[in-house]
Motif scaffolding. Structure first.
Motif, short mmCIF file in Angstrom:
data_model
loop_
_atom_site.label_atom_id
_atom_site.label_comp_id
_atom_site.label_asym_id
_atom_site.label_seq_id
_atom_site.Cartn_x
_atom_site.Cartn_y
_atom_site.Cartn_z
N ARG A 61 0.86 -1.19 0.00
CA ARG A 61 0.00 0.00 0.00
C ARG A 61 0.89 1.23 0.00
N GLU A 62 0.72 2.08 -0.99
CA GLU A 62 1.50 3.31 -1.12
C GLU A 62 0.72 4.47 -0.51
N PRO A 63 1.41 5.53 -0.11
CA PRO A 63 0.70 6.72 0.35
C PRO A 63 -0.26 7.19 -0.74
N GLY A 64 -1.44 7.56 -0.34
CA GLY A 64 -2.45 7.97 -1.30
C GLY A 64 -3.39 6.84 -1.68
N ARG A 106 2.75 -3.09 -7.02
CA ARG A 106 3.00 -4.52 -7.25
C ARG A 106 4.22 -4.66 -8.16
N PRO A 107 5.38 -4.90 -7.57
CA PRO A 107 6.58 -5.04 -8.41
C PRO A 107 6.51 -6.29 -9.28
N ARG A 108 7.10 -6.18 -10.46
CA ARG A 108 7.19 -7.30 -11.40
C ARG A 108 8.61 -7.37 -11.93
N ASP A 109 8.97 -8.54 -12.41
CA ASP A 109 10.27 -8.69 -13.03
C ASP A 109 10.24 -8.11 -14.44
N PHE A 110 11.40 -8.02 -15.05
CA PHE A 110 11.55 -7.39 -16.35
C PHE A 110 10.60 -7.97 -17.39
N HIS A 124 11.97 -3.48 1.15
CA HIS A 124 10.91 -3.34 2.16
C HIS A 124 11.40 -3.83 3.51
N GLN A 125 12.16 -4.94 3.52
CA GLN A 125 12.66 -5.51 4.77
C GLN A 125 13.75 -4.65 5.39
N GLU A 175 19.85 13.85 -4.74
CA GLU A 175 18.76 13.52 -3.81
C GLU A 175 18.23 12.13 -4.17
N ILE A 176 18.12 11.28 -3.17
CA ILE A 176 17.62 9.93 -3.36
C ILE A 176 16.28 9.83 -2.64
N ARG A 177 15.25 9.49 -3.39
CA ARG A 177 13.92 9.34 -2.79
C ARG A 177 13.78 7.92 -2.25
N PRO A 178 13.49 7.78 -0.97
CA PRO A 178 13.43 6.43 -0.36
C PRO A 178 12.11 5.71 -0.65
N TYR A 179 11.93 5.33 -1.89
CA TYR A 179 10.74 4.59 -2.30
C TYR A 179 11.05 3.10 -2.33
#
Length: 188
Positions: free
Chosen positions: A44-47, A52-56, A84-85, A103-107
């Protein structure tokens, strides 16, 4: 042939960002043999949106991967689950420790290369891994001399141990498998 400075132009680094996450994981007790299953997962993302990550290839392997195998095959699902862990802020801090100044966004998608960086920053960060965890500050002009040979200005790189030597070795060893059978650069 152009004035465009490609070394300092920002772009998304893609999966080349994954080793920074894996270094953070190793420092937190994970090993090259630790396993994570490549299977569907949703965050669940903010908003309220789901990520849902997927492979290439857009699919899942439905099996466990060692971290070494996940890195050399560039498995996206395992990388996002590991991020995530470990924590996206931790992975971001490792990239910056190793030499990324942007700047690195911690997503959660950070190990997939969603923050823009320069090729020079990536070279410095990978150089830190190859240099046993010692970060070197890059410079452009080594020495300026006048017509008589007198030194007017001289630069030397500063060095700083920013990563445990053992962690740097483990990640570098894991990366060598990228060139082997099944690795993402096996045909290079």
């Amino acid at each position: 042939r152009s004035q465009f400075n490609r070394a300092l132009a920002k772009s998304q680094p893609g999966s080349t960002f994954k080793p920074f996450l894996y270094a953070a994981a190793v420092d937190r007790g994970y090993t090259a043999g630790s396993t994570i299953v490549c299977e569907p997962v949703s965050y669940r993302e903010p908003g309220g949106a789901d990520y849902r990550p997927r492979d290439f290839q857009g699919d899942y392997h439905y099996r466990p991967f060692t971290l070494k195998e996940a890195l050399y095959t560039s498995d996206n699902v395992v990388a996002v689950k590991l991020n995530h862990q470990v924590g996206p802020a931790v992975a971001a801090s490792y990239a910056q420790r190793l030499g990324v100044e942007s700047e690195i966004r911690p997503y959660l998608s950070l190990p997939l290369g969603t923050s823009e960086v320069t090729p020079l920053e990536m070279a410095r960060a990978f150089g830190t891994l190859a240099n046993k965890g010692i970060k070197a500050e890059p410079y452009y002009i080594e020495k300026v001399v006048d017509s008589t040979g007198r030194t007017l200005e001289e630069h030397r790189s500063g060095f700083e141990q920013v990563l445990d030597e053992k962690t740097a070795y483990i990640i570098t060893d894991m990366l060598t498998a990228v060139l082997g059978p099944g690795g993402t650069a096996a045909g290079v």
